[in-house]
Design a protein around this motif. Structure first.
Motif, short mmCIF file in Angstrom:
data_model
loop_
_atom_site.label_atom_id
_atom_site.label_comp_id
_atom_site.label_asym_id
_atom_site.label_seq_id
_atom_site.Cartn_x
_atom_site.Cartn_y
_atom_site.Cartn_z
N PHE A 1 0.89 -1.23 0.06
CA PHE A 1 0.08 0.04 -0.04
C PHE A 1 1.17 1.32 0.06
N ASP A 2 0.46 2.10 -0.81
CA ASP A 2 1.08 3.54 -0.95
C ASP A 2 0.28 4.37 0.10
N LEU A 3 0.87 4.63 1.30
CA LEU A 3 -0.37 5.28 2.23
C LEU A 3 -0.28 7.17 1.92
N ARG A 4 0.75 7.24 1.19
CA ARG A 4 1.13 8.83 1.08
C ARG A 4 -0.46 9.63 0.44
N GLY A 5 -0.68 10.39 1.09
CA GLY A 5 -2.15 11.27 0.37
C GLY A 5 -3.32 10.56 0.88
N ARG A 6 -3.15 9.64 1.88
CA ARG A 6 -4.54 8.74 2.38
C ARG A 6 -4.69 8.87 3.90
N VAL A 7 -5.89 8.70 4.26
CA VAL A 7 -5.95 8.62 5.78
C VAL A 7 -5.81 7.12 6.01
N ALA A 8 -5.04 6.94 7.01
CA ALA A 8 -4.91 5.45 7.61
C ALA A 8 -5.63 5.20 9.00
N VAL A 9 -6.73 4.50 9.00
CA VAL A 9 -7.28 4.16 10.24
C VAL A 9 -6.73 2.82 10.86
N VAL A 10 -6.05 2.99 12.03
CA VAL A 10 -5.34 1.80 12.52
C VAL A 10 -6.43 1.18 13.35
N VAL A 11 -6.61 -0.05 13.24
CA VAL A 11 -7.54 -0.83 14.07
C VAL A 11 -6.78 -1.90 14.95
N ASP A 12 -6.96 -2.09 15.99
CA ASP A 12 -6.89 -3.22 16.99
C ASP A 12 -7.81 -3.51 18.15
N ILE A 13 -9.05 -3.96 17.46
CA ILE A 13 -10.21 -4.11 18.50
C ILE A 13 -9.85 -4.46 20.03
N LEU A 14 -9.05 -5.65 19.79
CA LEU A 14 -8.87 -6.46 21.12
C LEU A 14 -7.30 -6.39 20.94
N ARG A 15 -6.88 -5.45 21.84
CA ARG A 15 -7.73 -4.53 22.37
C ARG A 15 -6.95 -3.06 22.45
N ALA A 16 -5.76 -2.91 21.72
CA ALA A 16 -5.09 -1.63 21.84
C ALA A 16 -5.82 -0.53 21.60
N THR A 17 -6.43 -0.39 20.29
CA THR A 17 -7.06 0.83 19.84
C THR A 17 -8.50 1.04 20.68
N SER A 18 -9.21 0.07 21.11
CA SER A 18 -10.27 0.09 22.06
C SER A 18 -9.79 0.98 23.45
N GLY B 1 -9.10 3.86 15.33
CA GLY B 1 -10.61 3.31 14.98
C GLY B 1 -11.00 1.91 15.95
N ALA B 2 -12.17 2.04 16.50
CA ALA B 2 -12.46 1.04 17.36
C ALA B 2 -14.07 1.07 17.02
N PHE B 3 -14.61 -0.13 17.42
CA PHE B 3 -16.24 -0.23 17.49
C PHE B 3 -16.67 1.05 18.41
N LEU B 4 -16.05 1.58 19.49
CA LEU B 4 -16.25 2.32 20.47
C LEU B 4 -16.43 3.82 19.93
N ASN B 5 -15.79 4.05 18.82
CA ASN B 5 -15.93 5.32 17.88
C ASN B 5 -15.91 5.29 16.32
N LEU B 6 -16.72 4.13 16.15
CA LEU B 6 -17.02 4.12 14.76
C LEU B 6 -17.73 5.13 13.90
N ASN B 7 -18.53 5.64 14.69
CA ASN B 7 -19.38 6.85 13.76
C ASN B 7 -18.40 8.03 13.84
N ALA B 8 -17.65 8.27 14.66
CA ALA B 8 -16.94 9.25 15.00
C ALA B 8 -15.69 9.24 13.69
N VAL B 9 -15.13 8.21 13.86
CA VAL B 9 -14.20 7.65 12.45
C VAL B 9 -14.78 7.80 11.07
N ALA B 10 -15.92 7.37 10.99
CA ALA B 10 -16.73 7.62 9.55
C ALA B 10 -16.67 9.13 9.56
N ASP B 11 -17.39 9.89 10.29
CA ASP B 11 -17.48 11.38 10.30
C ASP B 11 -15.99 11.87 9.44
#
Ligand code: 3SL
Length: 235
Positions: A16-33, A121-131
């Motif tokens: 992946f070329d992340l330049r110019g993009r938004v990275a949403v890092v997710v580790d539901i269990l449990r770091a990002t939560s 990102g996490a399920f705990l802030n899913l809508n906020a991430v989408a916004d």
């Protein structure tokens, strides 16, 4: 129209070329939560680190230190990787800074820094991430932390949930990874907690008696905040 893609494990990030993009890092269990919960609980900022020793060194600067290896709190640190560590009246966290290292989540963050914006990102802030993604109007890559380089179910299901929310405004059909994530979310969403009981990390955490963490981490939209990477810190 911007697109949403899914990097199913950090081992695939070189594709992946992340330049110019938004990275949403997710580790539901449990770091990002846990990171979302910590900032919601009033932690001033979080420094994610790869190594135990560099994390431990932050204690001398007044930081709370949090460390997990193989699902357990590493000895000699203030906190492990349970979101409940930040909701514990016996250890007030409001106004404190936290240095954290975990097996997969903090590594995935470190590996995503080429992106224009790195958010948590996490399920705990899913809508906020989408916004946040809608406001940016840039391509998004969901970086799943996985487990020691392997695919995992819970991070991928989160990517599918985000794809569903963004579908009207984003192209969510251009990669098979996103299509697969979206289909997994369709299966999981009627009973997210029940669906994830089959995942290997849930079984691992249950054997460590962390099952209440799992129940907490699958709650949707508990918090309306988006941790973002700024100058080596999540704020
Ligand atoms: O690997 C990680 O970053 C952790 O989230 C794993 S655990 O849930 O704390 O075991």
């Amino acid at each position: 129209m911007p697109s949403l893609d899914v990097c199913l494990t950090p081992e695939l990030l070189s594709l992946f070329d992340l330049r110019g993009r938004v990275a949403v890092v997710v580790d539901i269990l449990r770091a990002t939560s846990s990171i979302v919960t910590a900032l919601a609980a009033g932690v001033s900022h979080i420094v994610p680190l790869s190594e135990l020793e560099e994390c431990r060194a932050y204690a001398s600067q007044g930081y709370l230190t949090a460390a997990e290896r193989d699902g357990r709190q590493a000895p000699g640190f203030d906190l492990g990787n349970s979101p409940f560590g930040y909701l514990n009246e016996a250890l007030p966290v409001r106004g404190r800074a936290v240095a954290i290292t975990t097996t997969n989540g903090t590594r995935a963050l470190q590996l995503s820094l080429a992106a224009d914006a790195v958010i948590v990102g996490a399920f705990l802030n899913l809508n906020a991430v989408a916004d946040f993604a809608r406001q940016q109007q840039k391509d998004v890559v969901v970086v799943c932390a996985g487990w020691k380089g392997n695919f995992n179910l819970e991070d991928t299901v989160f990517a599918g949930a985000l794809a569903e929310l963004l579908a009207p405004d984003f192209d969510v059909t251009s990669s098979d990874a996103t299509l697969a994530a979206h289909q997994l979310w369709q299966q999981a969403k009627p009973d997210l907690g029940g669906y994830l009981l089959q995942s290997s990390h849930v079984r691992r955490l249950n054997s460590l008696e962390a099952n209440k963490d799992m129940d907490f981490c699958v709650r949707l939209n508990e918090y309306n905040l988006v941790p973002i990477w700024r100058n080596g810190q999540l704020v």
